[in-house]
Design a protein around this motif. Structure first.
Motif, PDB file in Angstrom:
ATOM      1  N   LEU A 291       0.824  -1.204   0.000  1.00 29.62           N
ATOM      2  CA  LEU A 291       0.000   0.000   0.000  1.00 29.62           C
ATOM      3  C   LEU A 291       0.863   1.261   0.000  1.00 29.62           C
ATOM      4  N   LYS A 292       0.378   2.291  -0.705  1.00 29.30           N
ATOM      5  CA  LYS A 292       1.111   3.549  -0.847  1.00 29.30           C
ATOM      6  C   LYS A 292       0.263   4.718  -0.360  1.00 29.30           C
ATOM      7  N   ASP A 293       0.902   5.835  -0.131  1.00 28.60           N
ATOM      8  CA  ASP A 293       0.179   7.042   0.257  1.00 28.60           C
ATOM      9  C   ASP A 293      -0.901   7.354  -0.774  1.00 28.60           C
ATOM     10  N   GLY A 294      -2.099   7.677  -0.270  1.00 30.18           N
ATOM     11  CA  GLY A 294      -3.194   8.041  -1.155  1.00 30.18           C
ATOM     12  C   GLY A 294      -4.040   6.880  -1.635  1.00 30.18           C
ATOM     13  N   ASP A 295      -3.645   5.641  -1.345  1.00 33.48           N
ATOM     14  CA  ASP A 295      -4.426   4.484  -1.771  1.00 33.48           C
ATOM     15  C   ASP A 295      -5.768   4.444  -1.043  1.00 33.48           C
ATOM     16  N   ILE A 312     -14.643  -2.797  15.503  1.00 28.63           N
ATOM     17  CA  ILE A 312     -13.525  -3.512  14.881  1.00 28.63           C
ATOM     18  C   ILE A 312     -13.263  -3.037  13.453  1.00 28.63           C
ATOM     19  N   GLY A 313     -14.329  -2.888  12.665  1.00 29.93           N
ATOM     20  CA  GLY A 313     -14.134  -2.535  11.270  1.00 29.93           C
ATOM     21  C   GLY A 313     -13.910  -1.059  11.029  1.00 29.93           C
ATOM     22  N   ARG A 314     -14.551  -0.215  11.825  1.00 30.01           N
ATOM     23  CA  ARG A 314     -14.508   1.223  11.583  1.00 30.01           C
ATOM     24  C   ARG A 314     -13.449   1.954  12.405  1.00 30.01           C
ATOM     25  N   VAL A 315     -12.992   1.321  13.489  1.00 25.46           N
ATOM     26  CA  VAL A 315     -12.031   1.991  14.361  1.00 25.46           C
ATOM     27  C   VAL A 315     -10.712   1.218  14.448  1.00 25.46           C
ATOM     28  N   LYS A 316     -10.791  -0.037  14.895  1.00 22.04           N
ATOM     29  CA  LYS A 316      -9.558  -0.767  15.190  1.00 22.04           C
ATOM     30  C   LYS A 316      -8.748  -1.112  13.941  1.00 22.04           C
ATOM     31  N   ILE A 317      -9.403  -1.726  12.941  1.00 22.42           N
ATOM     32  CA  ILE A 317      -8.647  -2.118  11.740  1.00 22.42           C
ATOM     33  C   ILE A 317      -8.035  -0.906  11.036  1.00 22.42           C
ATOM     34  N   PRO A 318      -8.793   0.195  10.816  1.00 22.46           N
ATOM     35  CA  PRO A 318      -8.157   1.366  10.215  1.00 22.46           C
ATOM     36  C   PRO A 318      -6.960   1.869  11.020  1.00 22.46           C
ATOM     37  N   TYR A 324       0.602   0.122  10.955  1.00 24.30           N
ATOM     38  CA  TYR A 324       1.451  -0.888  10.314  1.00 24.30           C
ATOM     39  C   TYR A 324       2.123  -0.332   9.067  1.00 24.30           C
ATOM     40  N   THR A 325       1.346   0.334   8.212  1.00 24.34           N
ATOM     41  CA  THR A 325       1.892   0.785   6.928  1.00 24.34           C
ATOM     42  C   THR A 325       2.640   2.112   7.027  1.00 24.34           C
ATOM     43  N   GLY A 326       2.225   2.955   7.970  1.00 24.88           N
ATOM     44  CA  GLY A 326       2.818   4.281   8.055  1.00 24.88           C
ATOM     45  C   GLY A 326       2.439   5.163   6.882  1.00 24.88           C
ATOM     46  N   LYS A 327       1.370   4.795   6.171  1.00 25.21           N
ATOM     47  CA  LYS A 327       0.946   5.522   4.971  1.00 25.21           C
ATOM     48  C   LYS A 327      -0.325   6.333   5.247  1.00 25.21           C
ATOM     49  N   GLU A 328      -0.525   7.360   4.414  1.00 30.57           N
ATOM     50  CA  GLU A 328      -1.760   8.133   4.459  1.00 30.57           C
ATOM     51  C   GLU A 328      -2.771   7.452   3.537  1.00 30.57           C
ATOM     52  N   LEU A 329      -3.693   6.709   4.115  1.00 25.34           N
ATOM     53  CA  LEU A 329      -4.662   5.928   3.339  1.00 25.34           C
ATOM     54  C   LEU A 329      -6.056   6.526   3.447  1.00 25.34           C
ATOM     55  N   ASN A 330      -6.833   6.358   2.388  1.00 22.27           N
ATOM     56  CA  ASN A 330      -8.228   6.781   2.402  1.00 22.27           C
ATOM     57  C   ASN A 330      -9.094   5.555   2.698  1.00 22.27           C
TER      58      ASN A 330
END
Length: 401
Positions: A291-295, A312-318, A324-330
């Motif tokens: 995964l990359k920034d902006g994905d 779990i789905g809306r708070v914890k996993i995000p 984990y990734t250190g990326k800016e994800l949408n």
């Protein structure tokens, strides 16, 4: 019958033009007046679920839908709702009246065929008029199963039932297992069940209940504990457990407490192979590293529910995903029957355990993602990946190279 889990029912949708006799056909099949029937076109405005016991398949749900020729702005919404029901169907009955197959009916037949949903063209109202020869030729040309019936007189209704049974997906006729192939009689299986804000008051959730039942059906012993009591429980057991199954949310603590010589997995992973394809979900989880920034990442929930503070789905996993990734994800959320049509914009789909979906709907979501080259994984597998224990929890399934 009424207590069968929704995800364990064969779902049969009836589609066709207004006044084609869809509601009457349901009544004829079940032998009861469970669907409202009227000579007025458009009596059924929204998909309506009707439950029935169709032996030897067991509990089924018939969906009576609005006419595909419904008109106006509201009619367009009703047709869209019908297509949403089709997306989760195991089998479709395309009901054709005495006027034959028109352009809209032919279009919906070809759409169902493209979705790879088993279907039957049902030429209804033969008490009024036999089907047109050109329509029979069309059905034969596209290789469609078809049958002529009269919902009014009952002619060929039993033959239609037999055809439904014949065309039902093979997995509904086979004995599928959650955990039965991993255990044997006399084994001790430890189930770790956290009692937190998300836990329903006074009961266990469906995956836990189904797993316990299957353990008992296989003459094994189920020991149910909370994560805080797990370590002491393992020390006090006179016999080493054959398997530990845990809620994914506490996999890191449980993995630390369970010795390496004891097999370990999660409820969500068991359901990922019960309702989908475990190997495909594992492959999808490995895409997290790319995964990359902006994905864009889709969190797909199979049911609508009240959102808790630690959902779990809306708070914890995000949160875990971003850590984990250190990326800016949408991150986008889809719940219930809503599964985005524009999947290509997502770099990854993380789906829930699908305990409220039937296998056909889950497989359709999985196959659609694969067809569009969008990696898809499962809550439990993704969490295990993010917590660094994926290889361990999939080891019982012999997926490691």
């Amino acid at each position: 019958m009424a207590k069968a889990p929704r995800g364990e029912r064969l779902i049969i949708s009836l589609v066709g033009k207004r006044n084609a006799g869809k509601s009457s056909l349901i009544n004829a099949i079940v032998g009861q007046d469970i669907a409202i029937v009227s000579d007025i076109a458009g009596t059924t405005t929204d998909p309506v679920a009707k439950h029935y016991e169709l032996l030897p398949l067991g509990p089924v749900t018939f969906y009576d839908t609005a006419g595909i020729d419904d008109t106006g702005e509201l009619g367009e919404k009703r047709v869209k709702a019908t297509k949403k029901v089709l997306f989760k169907s195991d089998l479709a009955l395309i009901v054709v009246d005495e006027n034959g197959i028109d352009e809209k009916t032919e279009k919906i037949i070809l759409e169902i065929k493209e979705l790879k949903i088993p279907y039957i063209i049902v030429f209804n109202k033969i008490d009024i008029k036999e089907p047109l020869e050109k329509d029979i030729r069309f059905a034969d040309k596209i290789g469609a199963n078809h049958i002529c019936v009269s919902a009014k007189t009952g002619e060929n209704i039993n033959e239609l039932k037999n055809l439904i049974i014949k065309l039902a997906p093979s997995y509904l006729k086979e004995e599928r297992v959650l955990v039965g192939d991993l255990i044997k009689g006399g084994d001790i299986i430890v189930l770790v069940v956290p009692i937190d804000l998300a836990a329903p008051k006074g009961r266990l959730i469906l995956p836990q209940v189904q797993t316990i039942r299957e353990i008992l059906d296989n003459d094994a012993t189920a020991v149910v504990v909370k994560e805080r009591e797990l370590e002491d429980t393992l020390k006090n057991l006179a016999k080493k457990p054959a398997l530990v199954i845990t809620d994914s949310q506490v996999i890191l603590k449980v993995s630390a407490d369970v010795p390496e010589d004891i097999k370990l997995t999660t409820f969500s992973i068991l359901f990922s192979r019960y309702k989908g394809e475990l190997s495909e979900f594992v492959k999808g989880a490995k895409k997290i590293d790319e995964l990359k920034d902006g994905d864009n990442v889709l969190i797909a929930e199979a049911c609508s529910h009240h959102v808790q503070a630690d959902d779990i789905g809306r708070v914890k996993i995000p949160r875990w995903l971003l850590q984990y990734t250190g990326k800016e994800l949408n991150i986008e959320i889809a719940s219930g029957s809503d599964f985005p049509e524009e999947l290509e914009k997502f770099s990854l789909v993380i789906h829930c355990g699908a305990c409220m979906l039937n296998r056909m709907e889950m497989m359709r979501r999985l196959n659609e993602s694969v067809r569009r080259s969008v990696p898809i994984t499962n809550y439990g597998i993704a969490i295990s990946k993010l917590q660094g224990v994926l290889d361990r929890v999939i080891k019982p399934f012999n997926l490691l190279p």
